[in-house]
Design a protein around this motif. Structure first.
Motif, PDB file in Angstrom:
ATOM      1  N   ARG A   1     -36.219  43.068  67.981  1.00 41.32           N
ATOM      2  CA  ARG A   1     -35.388  41.857  68.026  1.00 41.32           C
ATOM      3  C   ARG A   1     -36.088  40.728  68.770  1.00 41.32           C
ATOM      4  O   ARG A   1     -36.988  40.944  69.581  1.00 41.32           O
ATOM      5  CB  ARG A   1     -34.049  42.156  68.696  1.00 41.32           C
ATOM      6  N   ASN A   2     -35.652  39.513  68.478  1.00 35.03           N
ATOM      7  CA  ASN A   2     -36.102  38.333  69.210  1.00 35.03           C
ATOM      8  C   ASN A   2     -35.124  38.042  70.342  1.00 35.03           C
ATOM      9  O   ASN A   2     -33.938  38.374  70.261  1.00 35.03           O
ATOM     10  CB  ASN A   2     -36.156  37.114  68.279  1.00 35.03           C
ATOM     11  N   THR A   3     -35.641  37.400  71.368  1.00 34.83           N
ATOM     12  CA  THR A   3     -34.778  37.009  72.475  1.00 34.83           C
ATOM     13  C   THR A   3     -35.300  35.722  73.101  1.00 34.83           C
ATOM     14  O   THR A   3     -36.365  35.216  72.732  1.00 34.83           O
ATOM     15  CB  THR A   3     -34.700  38.135  73.527  1.00 34.83           C
ATOM     16  N   LEU A   4     -34.544  35.201  74.055  1.00 33.82           N
ATOM     17  CA  LEU A   4     -34.864  33.930  74.691  1.00 33.82           C
ATOM     18  C   LEU A   4     -35.587  34.176  76.012  1.00 33.82           C
ATOM     19  O   LEU A   4     -35.142  34.996  76.826  1.00 33.82           O
ATOM     20  CB  LEU A   4     -33.569  33.143  74.944  1.00 33.82           C
ATOM     21  N   PHE A   5     -36.708  33.487  76.211  1.00 35.48           N
ATOM     22  CA  PHE A   5     -37.508  33.626  77.428  1.00 35.48           C
ATOM     23  C   PHE A   5     -37.481  32.326  78.233  1.00 35.48           C
ATOM     24  O   PHE A   5     -37.483  31.233  77.665  1.00 35.48           O
ATOM     25  CB  PHE A   5     -38.958  33.947  77.085  1.00 35.48           C
ATOM     26  N   VAL A   6     -37.519  32.480  79.560  1.00 33.07           N
ATOM     27  CA  VAL A   6     -37.677  31.354  80.476  1.00 33.07           C
ATOM     28  C   VAL A   6     -38.842  31.684  81.396  1.00 33.07           C
ATOM     29  O   VAL A   6     -38.906  32.778  81.970  1.00 33.07           O
ATOM     30  CB  VAL A   6     -36.409  31.102  81.310  1.00 33.07           C
ATOM     31  N   ASP A   7     -39.771  30.748  81.537  1.00 41.01           N
ATOM     32  CA  ASP A   7     -40.973  31.002  82.336  1.00 41.01           C
ATOM     33  C   ASP A   7     -41.289  29.783  83.180  1.00 41.01           C
ATOM     34  O   ASP A   7     -40.687  28.709  83.007  1.00 41.01           O
ATOM     35  CB  ASP A   7     -42.146  31.351  81.422  1.00 41.01           C
ATOM     36  N   GLN A   8     -42.260  29.922  84.095  1.00 41.16           N
ATOM     37  CA  GLN A   8     -42.650  28.815  84.951  1.00 41.16           C
ATOM     38  C   GLN A   8     -43.274  27.691  84.138  1.00 41.16           C
ATOM     39  O   GLN A   8     -43.781  27.904  83.026  1.00 41.16           O
ATOM     40  CB  GLN A   8     -43.614  29.288  86.029  1.00 41.16           C
TER      41      GLN A   8
END
Length: 836
Positions: A306-313
């Motif tokens: 599955r795809n998902t949402l990422f948050v990074d610096q």
């Protein structure tokens, strides 16, 4: 092949590059996009490359007296001779000259008689043209070569031989400096062009592909494919210099109005209307700019179905890995001065265009504040060599958790307004996300005046978009690049514009390229090589004495489970399906370059967000076939070789196997080995972050990794005083070492099964095993400006090219045996680091 590139094309790219490779993305590429010069046209104006602008050094070499001192000594000696000596010396010289001439006549008569015999009794099947080419380009005579060697005189062999012959410096001992031995003549014959900061065999091929694309894109033809027609329109729009000169900065000022104005320039900025969420959401939605954090959609690394949402610096203005520029004032003061001047020139030009009234002093003070703010931001950014443990970086959270990390952003609103309208219902406080960074920027944002925050955020948008304006801004950018990289002049416009279709419509541009320049037989040959390289890796694993049997079996299964992407995806041959991919992107003849790229950002972001509703496609070939690079994606467990890299001098179906295995074979092995480097080894055969190692095998692996880190960490980067960052480059170094070993093993198996190949013409004195290593080294021929070399050691996960040759070969017993290198020589060191 690089630890933090990516297979995915991130939506909402960075100002340096709204479609560049993100820091946390996990596709590993052969070289950085900066190395290839294939920055997207929306990409940074080489922001992550430094230099000192000074004349070349003059080096005195002991034992080589200057011409003037030699002449002076000669005159003094002649004056001290007697009259009789002055009379007899010319007579003796004349007699000596006559003797030399007589000897030359005799030798020439013998040679002509021998040539007649050779002509009467031919011993080779080479055509006159091929034979002439080989003889003329050979750097050594073949008179000492044993006549029993079979010589290959096919066009492919002559072609391959000429590439190697024209590159070699045979005066160098290969056991002392194999890079110079294999590449010395190439590097001398190919100085860095003024519009580049580095040049090598990769650059040579990239320029060739770019020129081929240019010709195809300039054709006045109409395709049955709407997307292919849009690709040509995109190129022509970028090339419309007349329109750019007419518009000047007008469209950028429209952007400033949309965003609430830029207080650094415009006095009528209204502080009461400042809303950080609105500002950050608008700049990423409309202009693809992320600043204090990055957001993207990709496979859930612990469930890659599955795809998902990422948050990074976030990433600094000067690019990923550039924090040292901001933090080391002693070494990089000149670079920051150039950066300050760059902002100032852009601001003053815009001020003049709009007839604005803020004083230059006010603008200068605001610019200083912006730079000081970014220095504080740089301290927060986690260094790239500390971000190699993906298992530790992975943190599953909900959107609600983001409020404690950066409370000034309304995260639910931000997500809903960034996504396509039909998806807004998917985002609330309980929506699952993966956080790949601590986002420690909250305190900095809280304590910073909103005017300064606005100035910095708007500057990031401005510097990202001036590339779509007239050539005045190209000139300003070039002044900055000259200091940062050593590049002396702006490239011709067509070079950047030829890359626009590959950025905006990568598969449509790739379809144009493949139809004209890719040989289907090469795809078959590459697939066959991959099969043999996988078997070689399996043999290395099976023969290792540091892994237990259970771990060995899992590693071998993973290697044989890799997905192959060769040349191009099938969609490039199906025009109806190709057009369906770009159905929501409409590029028109009337579009300006500025509006065209804005459309592209909007379309890419919507496409990426919509992947949240679909399974992760492990078979997606999402790289343009016209790219000169190679990739490995751990989440897909897939290797990708676009058509652009499958060509001479790296590869040809007509080349001898020794040449192909030494060059593209080592690349294939490199990408396979990426699945088992310090980062790829964290993923299983299905692309999931999962520890499949036994405790004892993992400890042994860690020990071998440390050896690589220490070995490369002791290399000093050419033209700098910096050492290679062994920790940052360990993944690429492990892949380099394993790749060559696998390729050599595969070639040896080919010889065992098929017999020895004929030798190359003009290189008969070298065995095919020696040719294998020459071909590998030739792959990395090239050189960089001093500043670019400095940039590489600061920001790049790849070691300098010289160490990709010398470091690898010094670890191979096979190389030392083939070239008979004495123990203790630079390329046959006693301590060899061996992982695979």
């Amino acid at each position: 092949m690089h630890g933090n590139g990516t297979a995915k094309m991130p939506f909402g790219g960075e100002p340096p590059d709204y479609m560049h490779l993100r820091s946390n993305e996990s596709q590993m590429q052969l070289i950085t996009m900066n190395d290839t010069g294939e920055n997207t046209p929306s990409g940074s104006p080489c922001f992550n490359t430094p230099t000192r602008d000074e004349p070349p050094a003059v080096i005195f070499i002991p034992g080589k007296a200057s011409h003037l001192s030699s002449c002076a000594g000669t005159a003094k000696w002649w004056k001290s001779r007697t009259h009789l000596e002055k009379l007899l010396i010319p007579v003796c010289l004349l007699l000596l000259l006559l003797a030399v001439v007589l000897l030359a006549v005799v030798l020439n008569f013998d040679r002509r008689r021998e040539a007649v015999k050779t002509t009467a009794m031919p011993t080779t099947s080479a055509s006159p043209t091929e034979l002439t080419t080989t003889i003329e380009r050979s750097t050594t005579t073949t008179s000492t070569v044993s006549p029993e060697f079979n010589i290959c005189n096919t066009a492919g062999c002559v072609h391959a031989a000429n590439h190697l012959l024209n590159s070699m410096n045979t005066s160098m001992d290969p056991c002392q400096d194999f890079f110079e031995f294999a590449c010395g003549a190439w590097n001398e014959a190919h100085p860095i062009p003024d519009d580049m900061f580095a040049y090598g065999t990769f650059s040579y091929v990239r320029e060739q592909v770019r020129q081929q694309l240019r010709v195809l894109l300039e054709q006045e033809v109409t395709s049955q494919s709407h997307s292919i027609n849009m690709a040509r329109t995109a190129y022509k729009t970028c090339m419309n210099k007349t329109q750019l000169d007419e518009l000047k900065s007008r469209l950028l000022f429209d952007t400033l109005e949309e965003l609430g104005r830029w207080p650094l320039l415009q006095k009528n900025w209204d502080q009461s209307k400042f809303d950080l969420t609105d500002l950050l959401m608008n700049i990423r939605h409309d202009y693809g700019v992320d600043i204090f954090f990055q957001i993207y959609v990709y496979a859930d690394a612990k469930n890659t179905s599955r795809n998902t949402l990422f948050v990074d610096q976030g990433i600094l203005t000067l690019g990923r890995g550039s924090r040292d520029y901001y933090l080391n004032a002693t070494m990089f003061n000149s670079h920051m001065t150039a950066y300050r001047k760059f902002i100032q020139k852009v601001a003053v030009t815009l001020k003049t265009d709009a007839n604005l009234t803020r004083s230059d002093e006010e603008i200068y003070n605001d610019i200083n504040e912006v730079i000081e703010f970014e220095k504080k931001f740089a301290k927060i950014i986690v260094a790239e060599d500390e971000r190699r443990n993906n298992t530790r970086l992975y943190n599953r959270r909900n959107i609600a958790d983001l409020y404690s990390l950066l409370p000034k952003v309304d995260w639910v609103s931000f997500m809903r307004r960034s996504a396509p309208p039909e998806m807004t219902h998917l985002f609330d406080n309980s929506t699952e996300i993966i956080i790949y960074a601590s986002l420690e920027v909250s305190q900095l944002v809280d304590e910073t005046d909103v005017k300064l925050l606005t100035n910095y955020v708007i500057w990031r948008v401005v510097q990202s978009n001036i590339r779509y304006l007239d050539e005045r801004f190209d000139d300003i950018k070039q002044d900055f690049i000259k200091v940062m990289t050593g590049q002396q002049q702006t490239p011709p416009r067509w070079k950047d514009c030829a890359q626009v279709p590959s950025t905006v419509l990568p598969l449509a541009a790739g379809a144009i390229y493949v139809q004209a320049h890719f040989n289907e037989r090469d795809k078959t040959e590459a697939l066959e090589m991959i099969f043999h390289l996988r078997n070689s890796f399996s043999e290395l694993v099976s023969n290792s004495d540091w892994m237990d049997e259970a771990t060995k079996n899992i590693a071998i299964i993973k290697a044989h489970s890799m997905i192959n992407n060769i040349g191009y995806p099938n969609v490039t041959s199906d025009l109806r399906e190709l057009d369906e991919l770009y159905r929501e992107l409409e590029i028109l003849d009337m579009d300006t370059y500025y509006s065209l790229m804005k459309k592209a950002v909007w379309w890419m972001q919507n496409r990426e967000f919509r992947k949240l509703t679909k399974p992760f496609d492990k078979h997606e070939f999402d790289v343009s076939p016209a790219v000169v690079n190679a990739f490995y994606s751990p989440e897909k467990n897939a290797i990708t070789f676009p058509a652009g890299i499958l060509q001479p001098p790296f590869f040809s179906g007509s080349f001898p196997k020794a040449v192909n295995y030494g060059a593209i074979g080592a690349v294939i092995g490199h990408e396979i080995t990426h699945g088992f480097d310090d980062q790829g080894s964290q993923y299983d055969k299905d692309g999931n972050l999962h520890n499949w190692w036994s405790e004892s095998s993992m400890q042994a692996f860690e020990h071998r990794k440390r050896c690589i880190v220490e070995q490369y960490g002791n290399y000093t980067v050419p033209k700098t005083t910096y050492r290679v960052n062994g920790k940052l480059t360990q993944g690429e170094n492990i892949a380099d070492n394993g790749g060559v070993k696998e390729a050599y093993r595969a070639y040896q198996r080919y010889v065992k099964e098929n017999g020895e190949e004929p030798r190359l013409p003009g290189l008969q004195q070298y065995s095919n095993q020696q040719i294998f290593f020459l071909s590998y080294a030739h792959f990395w021929c090239g050189q960089k400006k001093e500043a670019a070399a400095m940039q590489q050691v600061l920001t790049d996960e790849h070691s300098p090219e010289v160490f990709r040759v010398m470091g690898v070969l010094s670890n191979m017993h096979e190389f030392a045996e083939v070239y008979n290198c004495p123990r203790g020589s630079p390329i046959n060191t006693d301590n060899k680091c061996i992982v695979w």
